[in-house]
Design a protein around this motif. Structure first.
Motif, PDB file in Angstrom:
ATOM      1  N   THR A 112       0.825  -1.208   0.000  1.00 57.06           N
ATOM      2  CA  THR A 112       0.000   0.000   0.000  1.00 57.06           C
ATOM      3  C   THR A 112       0.857   1.254   0.000  1.00 57.06           C
ATOM      4  OG1 THR A 112      -1.493  -1.261   1.407  1.00 57.06           O
ATOM      5  CG2 THR A 112      -1.959   1.069   1.153  1.00 57.06           C
ATOM      6  N   ALA A 113       1.893   1.257   0.843  1.00 57.35           N
ATOM      7  CA  ALA A 113       2.766   2.429   0.946  1.00 57.35           C
ATOM      8  C   ALA A 113       3.479   2.664  -0.382  1.00 57.35           C
ATOM      9  CB  ALA A 113       3.783   2.223   2.058  1.00 57.35           C
ATOM     10  N   LEU A 114       3.994   1.597  -0.977  1.00 60.11           N
ATOM     11  CA  LEU A 114       4.718   1.742  -2.236  1.00 60.11           C
ATOM     12  C   LEU A 114       3.804   2.264  -3.331  1.00 60.11           C
ATOM     13  CD1 LEU A 114       7.039  -1.384  -2.464  1.00 60.11           C
ATOM     14  CD2 LEU A 114       7.711   1.008  -2.378  1.00 60.11           C
ATOM     15  N   ARG A 115       2.614   1.713  -3.369  1.00 58.51           N
ATOM     16  CA  ARG A 115       1.674   2.111  -4.411  1.00 58.51           C
ATOM     17  C   ARG A 115       1.372   3.601  -4.317  1.00 58.51           C
ATOM     18  NH1 ARG A 115      -2.448  -2.429  -4.215  1.00 58.51           N
ATOM     19  NH2 ARG A 115      -0.666  -3.723  -4.624  1.00 58.51           N
ATOM     20  N   SER A 116       1.165   4.092  -3.100  1.00 59.99           N
ATOM     21  CA  SER A 116       0.811   5.506  -2.966  1.00 59.99           C
ATOM     22  C   SER A 116       2.024   6.387  -3.242  1.00 59.99           C
ATOM     23  CB  SER A 116       0.197   5.790  -1.592  1.00 59.99           C
ATOM     24  OG  SER A 116       1.181   5.799  -0.609  1.00 59.99           O
ATOM     25  N   LEU A 117       3.219   5.910  -2.897  1.00 58.04           N
ATOM     26  CA  LEU A 117       4.427   6.683  -3.196  1.00 58.04           C
ATOM     27  C   LEU A 117       4.638   6.778  -4.706  1.00 58.04           C
ATOM     28  CD1 LEU A 117       6.866   5.341  -0.461  1.00 58.04           C
ATOM     29  CD2 LEU A 117       6.054   7.678  -0.670  1.00 58.04           C
ATOM     30  N   LEU A 118       4.408   5.669  -5.395  1.00 57.15           N
ATOM     31  CA  LEU A 118       4.574   5.647  -6.843  1.00 57.15           C
ATOM     32  C   LEU A 118       3.539   6.553  -7.505  1.00 57.15           C
ATOM     33  CD1 LEU A 118       5.203   1.843  -7.419  1.00 57.15           C
ATOM     34  CD2 LEU A 118       6.775   3.669  -8.059  1.00 57.15           C
ATOM     35  N   LYS A 119       2.318   6.416  -7.048  1.00 52.61           N
ATOM     36  CA  LYS A 119       1.225   7.180  -7.634  1.00 52.61           C
ATOM     37  C   LYS A 119       1.414   8.662  -7.407  1.00 52.61           C
ATOM     38  CE  LYS A 119      -3.149   4.878  -7.812  1.00 52.61           C
ATOM     39  NZ  LYS A 119      -4.229   4.478  -6.918  1.00 52.61           N
ATOM     40  N   GLY A 120       1.773   9.039  -6.187  1.00 58.74           N
ATOM     41  CA  GLY A 120       1.915  10.443  -5.848  1.00 58.74           C
ATOM     42  C   GLY A 120       3.234  11.029  -6.304  1.00 58.74           C
ATOM     43  N   ASP A 121       4.047  10.204  -6.983  1.00 54.57           N
ATOM     44  CA  ASP A 121       5.336  10.675  -7.459  1.00 54.57           C
ATOM     45  C   ASP A 121       6.243  11.134  -6.322  1.00 54.57           C
ATOM     46  OD1 ASP A 121       6.791  10.633  -9.708  1.00 54.57           O
ATOM     47  OD2 ASP A 121       6.363  12.702 -10.315  1.00 54.57           O
ATOM     48  N   ARG A 138      11.989   2.691 -10.098  1.00 59.04           N
ATOM     49  CA  ARG A 138      10.570   2.986  -9.852  1.00 59.04           C
ATOM     50  C   ARG A 138       9.683   2.300 -10.888  1.00 59.04           C
ATOM     51  NH1 ARG A 138       9.632   7.721  -6.551  1.00 59.04           N
ATOM     52  NH2 ARG A 138       7.519   7.787  -7.328  1.00 59.04           N
ATOM     53  N   SER A 139      10.135   2.358 -12.149  1.00 57.28           N
ATOM     54  CA  SER A 139       9.289   1.769 -13.187  1.00 57.28           C
ATOM     55  C   SER A 139       9.268   0.249 -13.061  1.00 57.28           C
ATOM     56  CB  SER A 139       9.733   2.219 -14.584  1.00 57.28           C
ATOM     57  OG  SER A 139      10.985   1.672 -14.888  1.00 57.28           O
ATOM     58  N   VAL A 140      10.392  -0.323 -12.608  1.00 55.19           N
ATOM     59  CA  VAL A 140      10.410  -1.770 -12.385  1.00 55.19           C
ATOM     60  C   VAL A 140       9.415  -2.125 -11.277  1.00 55.19           C
ATOM     61  CG1 VAL A 140      11.795  -3.705 -11.533  1.00 55.19           C
ATOM     62  CG2 VAL A 140      12.774  -2.104 -13.174  1.00 55.19           C
ATOM     63  N   LEU A 141       9.450  -1.299 -10.236  1.00 54.77           N
ATOM     64  CA  LEU A 141       8.543  -1.514  -9.110  1.00 54.77           C
ATOM     65  C   LEU A 141       7.089  -1.392  -9.549  1.00 54.77           C
ATOM     66  CD1 LEU A 141       9.549   0.232  -5.797  1.00 54.77           C
ATOM     67  CD2 LEU A 141       8.647  -2.054  -6.125  1.00 54.77           C
ATOM     68  N   ALA A 142       6.834  -0.345 -10.341  1.00 51.14           N
ATOM     69  CA  ALA A 142       5.468  -0.095 -10.812  1.00 51.14           C
ATOM     70  C   ALA A 142       4.972  -1.302 -11.610  1.00 51.14           C
ATOM     71  CB  ALA A 142       5.424   1.166 -11.658  1.00 51.14           C
TER      72      ALA A 142
END
Ligand SMILES: [Zn+2]
Ligand SMILES: [Zn+2]
Length: 164
Positions: A120-129, A150-154
């Motif tokens: 959840t934390a990663l998703r929101s960090l990725l989304k919110g840049d 980041r793109s690998v994570l996404a």
């Protein structure tokens, strides 16, 4: 896979082992040693193991390094533990698992495993840049992971996870 009392040797004196045990999921708690009456930190149990012992009414063995002895934790400490476990579950529910990933440390240029973020934390960090901080134990350094990482994570998030 019965979890017996942990081998005291693992946390005996080696300082190198401490960092290692932090990576594992353990739930530290304190119990008062009946011999020296000091509060001794117990970190040989995972939350799951503790939960099972509490539920089944099995004794939870605590250990004192100084006295080199085991004892079953008291009723009061069991109650405190149950409370702590309940609180712990709120923080890290079963849906919100830690997503391990690696990032290259800018100091030693080695891939360092990162296990501090939940999905959840990663998703929101990725989304919110927002910046995603990585850490290298060896260099004791923090850095923001690269756009490529980041793109690998996404990508690990986008397709439906097939590993179950
Ligand atoms: Zn003691
Ligand atoms: Zn490093």
């Amino acid at each position: 896979m019965a979890t017996k009392a942990p081998v005291p040797d693992a946390w005996g004196s080696g300082e190198g082992a401490a960092a290692n045990s932090l990576m594992r999921e353990s739930m530290p708690f304190t119990s008062t040693c009946p011999t020296c009456a000091a509060q001794q930190l117990q970190h040989g149990f995972s939350p799951a193991a503790l939960q099972r012992l509490l539920q089944d009414g099995h004794p939870i063995e605590a250990y004192c390094v100084m006295c080199d002895r085991f004892w079953p934790v008291g009723m009061r400490e069991r109650v405190d533990l149950a409370k702590a476990l309940a609180a712990n579950e709120d923080l890290a529910g079963p849906v919100d698992e830690t997503i391990p990933f690696t990032s290259v440390c800018p100091k030693c240029f080695e891939e360092q495993p990162q296990q501090r973020y939940s999905g959840t934390a990663l998703r929101s960090l990725l989304k919110g840049d927002h910046a995603i901080e990585a850490y290298c134990v060896k260099c004791d350094a923090f850095w923001d992971i690269s756009p490529r990482e980041r793109s690998v994570l996404a990508k690990t998030f986008s397709p439906a996870p097939t590993d179950e």
